[in-house]
Enzyme design. Sequence first.
Site, PDB file in Angstrom:
ATOM      1  N   CYS A 112      40.499  70.740 130.492  1.00 30.21           N
ATOM      2  CA  CYS A 112      41.306  69.517 130.379  1.00 30.21           C
ATOM      3  C   CYS A 112      42.660  69.756 129.718  1.00 30.21           C
ATOM      4  CB  CYS A 112      40.554  68.446 129.585  1.00 30.21           C
ATOM      5  SG  CYS A 112      38.931  68.102 130.254  1.00 30.21           S
ATOM      6  N   HIS A 235      45.355  63.147 126.538  1.00 25.08           N
ATOM      7  CA  HIS A 235      44.327  63.384 127.556  1.00 25.08           C
ATOM      8  C   HIS A 235      43.370  62.200 127.534  1.00 25.08           C
ATOM      9  CE1 HIS A 235      41.153  64.902 129.919  1.00 25.08           C
ATOM     10  NE2 HIS A 235      40.365  65.247 128.911  1.00 25.08           N
ATOM     11  N   ASN A 265      37.923  60.117 133.105  1.00 25.39           N
ATOM     12  CA  ASN A 265      38.451  61.415 132.675  1.00 25.39           C
ATOM     13  C   ASN A 265      38.650  62.286 133.919  1.00 25.39           C
ATOM     14  OD1 ASN A 265      38.851  64.002 131.715  1.00 25.39           O
ATOM     15  ND2 ASN A 265      37.224  63.905 130.170  1.00 25.39           N
TER      16      ASN A 265
HETATM   17  O1  UT7 Z   1      37.703  66.161 128.595  1.00 27.88           O
HETATM   18  C1  UT7 Z   1      36.835  66.502 127.564  1.00 27.88           C
HETATM   19  C2  UT7 Z   1      35.453  66.038 127.935  1.00 27.88           C
HETATM   20  N1  UT7 Z   1      34.599  65.426 127.058  1.00 27.88           N
HETATM   21  C3  UT7 Z   1      34.818  64.524 126.076  1.00 27.88           C
HETATM   22  O2  UT7 Z   1      35.906  64.224 125.671  1.00 27.88           O
HETATM   23  C4  UT7 Z   1      33.610  63.894 125.517  1.00 27.88           C
HETATM   24  C5  UT7 Z   1      33.713  63.567 124.056  1.00 27.88           C
HETATM   25  N2  UT7 Z   1      32.560  62.766 123.665  1.00 27.88           N
HETATM   26  C6  UT7 Z   1      32.455  61.463 123.975  1.00 27.88           C
HETATM   27  O3  UT7 Z   1      33.339  60.897 124.596  1.00 27.88           O
HETATM   28  C7  UT7 Z   1      31.241  60.739 123.491  1.00 27.88           C
HETATM   29  O4  UT7 Z   1      30.489  61.566 122.649  1.00 27.88           O
HETATM   30  C8  UT7 Z   1      30.343  60.218 124.642  1.00 27.88           C
HETATM   31  C9  UT7 Z   1      31.038  59.088 125.363  1.00 27.88           C
HETATM   32  C10 UT7 Z   1      29.993  61.335 125.592  1.00 27.88           C
HETATM   33  C11 UT7 Z   1      29.046  59.659 124.056  1.00 27.88           C
HETATM   34  O5  UT7 Z   1      29.325  58.640 123.126  1.00 27.88           O
HETATM   35  P1  UT7 Z   1      28.633  58.648 121.697  1.00 27.88           P
HETATM   36  O6  UT7 Z   1      29.100  57.460 121.005  1.00 27.88           O
HETATM   37  O7  UT7 Z   1      28.915  59.984 121.061  1.00 27.88           O
HETATM   38  O8  UT7 Z   1      27.129  58.473 122.076  1.00 27.88           O
HETATM   39  P2  UT7 Z   1      25.914  59.416 121.709  1.00 27.88           P
HETATM   40  O9  UT7 Z   1      26.005  60.709 122.427  1.00 27.88           O
HETATM   41  O10 UT7 Z   1      25.797  59.437 120.229  1.00 27.88           O
HETATM   42  O11 UT7 Z   1      24.721  58.601 122.339  1.00 27.88           O
HETATM   43  C12 UT7 Z   1      24.346  57.313 121.872  1.00 27.88           C
HETATM   44  C13 UT7 Z   1      23.220  56.790 122.733  1.00 27.88           C
HETATM   45  C14 UT7 Z   1      22.135  57.824 123.029  1.00 27.88           C
HETATM   46  O12 UT7 Z   1      20.904  57.161 122.952  1.00 27.88           O
HETATM   47  P3  UT7 Z   1      19.931  57.397 121.680  1.00 27.88           P
HETATM   48  O13 UT7 Z   1      19.663  58.874 121.677  1.00 27.88           O
HETATM   49  O14 UT7 Z   1      20.725  56.932 120.502  1.00 27.88           O
HETATM   50  O15 UT7 Z   1      18.773  56.550 122.028  1.00 27.88           O
HETATM   51  C15 UT7 Z   1      22.393  58.223 124.453  1.00 27.88           C
HETATM   52  O16 UT7 Z   1      21.243  58.609 125.130  1.00 27.88           O
HETATM   53  O17 UT7 Z   1      23.752  56.393 124.009  1.00 27.88           O
HETATM   54  C16 UT7 Z   1      22.930  56.962 125.038  1.00 27.88           C
HETATM   55  N3  UT7 Z   1      23.752  57.164 126.236  1.00 27.88           N
HETATM   56  C17 UT7 Z   1      23.930  56.236 127.182  1.00 27.88           C
HETATM   57  N4  UT7 Z   1      23.473  54.981 127.310  1.00 27.88           N
HETATM   58  C18 UT7 Z   1      23.842  54.258 128.384  1.00 27.88           C
HETATM   59  C19 UT7 Z   1      24.436  58.276 126.589  1.00 27.88           C
HETATM   60  N5  UT7 Z   1      25.061  58.066 127.756  1.00 27.88           N
HETATM   61  C20 UT7 Z   1      24.760  56.816 128.146  1.00 27.88           C
HETATM   62  C21 UT7 Z   1      25.112  56.024 129.262  1.00 27.88           C
HETATM   63  N6  UT7 Z   1      24.627  54.777 129.332  1.00 27.88           N
HETATM   64  N7  UT7 Z   1      25.915  56.481 130.240  1.00 27.88           N
END
Ligand code: UT7
Length: 310
Positions: A112, A235, A265
């Site tokens: 990215c 980004h 993204n």
């Molecule tokens: O270009 C570079 C690429 N990547 C990035 O920039 C990614 C950087 N990271 C992020 O943007 C965030 O970490 C995410 C958007 C990927 C995730 O958000 P988060 O606030 O860090 O959520 P989390 O990983 O802490 O997950 C919270 C909950 C989890 O459930 P439990 O374990 O708390 O029960 C996940 O399973 O949200 C759940 N979850 C979802 N729920 C509904 C994860 N993805 C989804 C989804 N829909 N699509």
Amino acid sequence: MGAGIIGVGYYAPEKVLTNADLEKMMDTSDEWIRTRTGIEERRIAPDEMDTSDMAYFAAEKALAHAGISAKDIDLILVATVTPDRPFPSVACMLQERLGAVNAAALDISAACAGFMYGVVTASQFIDNGAYKYILVVGAEKLSKIIDWTDRNTAVLFGDGAGAVVMGPVSPGRGILSFELGADGTGGKHLYQDEYIIMNGREVFKFAVRQMGESSLNVLEKAGLSKNDVDFLIPHQANIRIMEAARQRLELPEEKMSTTIRRYGNTSAASIPISLAEEFEAGKIKDDDVIVMVGFGGGLTWGAIALRWGR
Ligand code: UT7
């Protein structure tokens, strides 16, 4: 004369995939995606359209905007992690399609942050007088490396391409400063096996820190302060990461590009798509100070401070 951006263009495929569409495909919700990422919809390229096609459409527009012919281009740099095939490069495919017969061509692999790496690399050739006009493209068909059963990643990404023509600009305009960096020890947090694998929380922490720090670093290197910034183009990975960077720079909301809402993204394409869209919307004017900052798999990062105009 400095090195600056003299033409911009972008292409986004027509097909829109909304959060409501994703709700039907996996266990997710519009509410979760909006509040955790800021994304409302993304574009998906049709089967017959690959990365080089989108790169070509964006490049044609950037050349027209710059008012130069493809034969004037000395070098083509394409930042992508989704080339049509391992080789020939997308840059070479683009060289043929544009008829850029005088251009050298190569792809850049910095995920990215690839577009930032491309712009900085191009600026060095222009600054030292070796080349005059360089086409820098960020283009991705991420939909082909997404695991559509993995809600952790599938909701985040989209397809598209953005392009700029770089060339000599008036003294005081163009790229004022840059920062590039990498930390290979973080490679395990975001990579492609068959599909994209990501440790979201680790990448999130890294990104929040890096986006703010790199933005402040390029301002300092350019002898500028936060107050001098007219527009921030981060980004487009997650609205919460972008908001953290905006707050570090103490900028009002209207001074940051948020195309993530409509495109998700798009990896290396996100910054040039945003730049081209904001320019077309009249948000970027001559002598504006613009900060662009990106991060990605590698881990990699890059930022530039730029004074707009030819
Ligand atoms: O270009 C570079 C690429 N990547 C990035 O920039 C990614 C950087 N990271 C992020 O943007 C965030 O970490 C995410 C958007 C990927 C995730 O958000 P988060 O606030 O860090 O959520 P989390 O990983 O802490 O997950 C919270 C909950 C989890 O459930 P439990 O374990 O708390 O029960 C996940 O399973 O949200 C759940 N979850 C979802 N729920 C509904 C994860 N993805 C989804 C989804 N829909 N699509």
